[in-house]
Design an enzyme around this catalytic site. Structure first.
Site, short mmCIF file in Angstrom:
data_model
loop_
_atom_site.label_atom_id
_atom_site.label_comp_id
_atom_site.label_asym_id
_atom_site.label_seq_id
_atom_site.Cartn_x
_atom_site.Cartn_y
_atom_site.Cartn_z
N HIS A 168 39.30 27.42 42.62
CA HIS A 168 40.16 28.49 43.14
C HIS A 168 41.38 28.64 42.24
CE1 HIS A 168 42.81 30.79 45.71
NE2 HIS A 168 41.72 31.20 46.34
N GLU B 11 37.61 36.37 41.25
CA GLU B 11 38.88 36.66 41.91
C GLU B 11 39.95 36.93 40.87
OE1 GLU B 11 39.15 34.91 46.07
OE2 GLU B 11 39.45 33.23 44.73
N GLY C 165 46.23 37.50 47.35
CA GLY C 165 47.41 37.36 48.21
C GLY C 165 48.53 38.33 47.86
N SER D 232 42.61 40.23 48.15
CA SER D 232 43.11 41.25 49.07
C SER D 232 42.01 42.13 49.68
CB SER D 232 44.18 42.11 48.38
OG SER D 232 45.28 41.29 48.00
N GLY E 53 40.88 35.64 51.94
CA GLY E 53 42.01 34.75 52.19
C GLY E 53 42.79 35.20 53.41
N GLY E 54 43.87 35.95 53.17
CA GLY E 54 44.78 36.36 54.24
C GLY E 54 44.09 36.99 55.44
P1 PGA Z 1 43.47 37.08 49.69
O1 PGA Z 1 43.04 35.63 49.14
O2 PGA Z 1 42.27 37.66 50.37
O3 PGA Z 1 44.59 36.78 50.62
O4 PGA Z 1 43.89 37.87 48.49
C1 PGA Z 1 41.85 35.44 48.45
C2 PGA Z 1 41.71 33.99 48.15
O5 PGA Z 1 42.53 33.18 48.59
O6 PGA Z 1 40.77 33.60 47.47
#
Ligand code: PGA
Length: 238
Positions: free
Chosen positions: A83, A155, A161, A201, A222-223
């Site tokens: 990650h 990613e 995030g 996101s 993530g979020g």
């Molecule tokens: P996010 O995080 O969806 O909040 O952008 C993705 C991740 O932590 O891999």
């Protein structure tokens, strides 16, 4: 590093109660201290519990670390490796990640391998090179037989995030490049069959469009995974 045990249990209860009937594979990845409870909580659910990280050593003097066997022993068979936050904040290099991937595979675990370029790489047009070298350094000396145990998660770091998402076209362009790169390094079957998730996101409002792209096989959330209704809406979108 979100949700304590109480919060994790409440979220998982809500998720399993609201999970739609779906062919999608749904996985959740709570922090280490909540994993054993999560496995118990979801033992009658279709949702798989996976780990966010592990160490490459089998055991020994690595204070604070968690091994493959410790995960397997509590019923965890899949681990996220690479990650971007592990790379950025904890010094995990391609070399370390290659060792982690090998250790997980040697323990018959499934690996969700994350990678993606930073904003400067994209701005300078270097994003394809960066992604290719991340894949190459960690995965290209694997045997062909390892690939059924690998899930890829692209990613772009600038989208994690941040509320900023790669456009569905940018995601598709990179996913197609990843598949081509794997086809060239291994073979067309492996490239066709490997799942390539998009992360960064993903929200209920953009999930369907991102997932509609032919080379996007799923998402790493993530979020939005911290709110049961949002995560369920994303599962419905796939
Ligand atoms: P996010 O995080 O969806 O909040 O952008 C993705 C991740 O932590 O891999």
């Amino acid at each position: 590093m979100n949700k304590d045990l109480t919060g994790t249990e409440a979220l998982l209860e809500e998720l399993s109660a609201k999970l739609p009937d779906t062919n999608a594979k749904v996985m959740v990845s709570p922090p280490f201290v909540n994993l054993a409870n999560a496995v118990q909580k979801l033992k009658d659910s279709e949702i798989e519990v996976i780990a966010q990280n592990m160490h490459f050593a089998e055991n020994g003097a690595y204070t604070g670390e968690i091994s493959a066997n410790m995960l397997l022993n509590i019923g965890i068979n899949t681990v996220i490796i690479g990650h971007s936050e592990r790379r950025a904040h904890f010094g995990e290099t391609d070399e370390i990640l290659a060792k982690k991937v090998k250790a997980a595979l040697a323990n018959n675990m499934q690996v969700m391998f994350c990678f993606g370029e930073e904003l400067e790489d994209r701005k300078s047009g270097n994003h394809f090179n960066v992604v290719e070298s991340q894949l190459k350094n960690a995965l290209f000396d694997l045997d062909l037989t390892a690939w059924p145990s690998i899930i890829l998660a692209y990613e772009p770091v600038w989208a994690i995030g941040t509320g900023e998402t790669a456009s569905p076209e940018q995601a598709q362009e990179m996913h197609a490049f990843i598949r081509k790169t794997i086809a060239e390094a291994f073979d067309a079957d492996i490239a066709e069959n490997v799942s390539i998730l998009y992360g960064g996101s993903v929200k209920p409002g953009n999930a369907e469009e991102i997932f509609s792209k032919p080379d996007v096989d799923g998402g790493l959330i993530g979020g939005a995974s911290l709110v049961a209704d949002d995560f369920i809406a994303i599962v419905k979108a796939i």
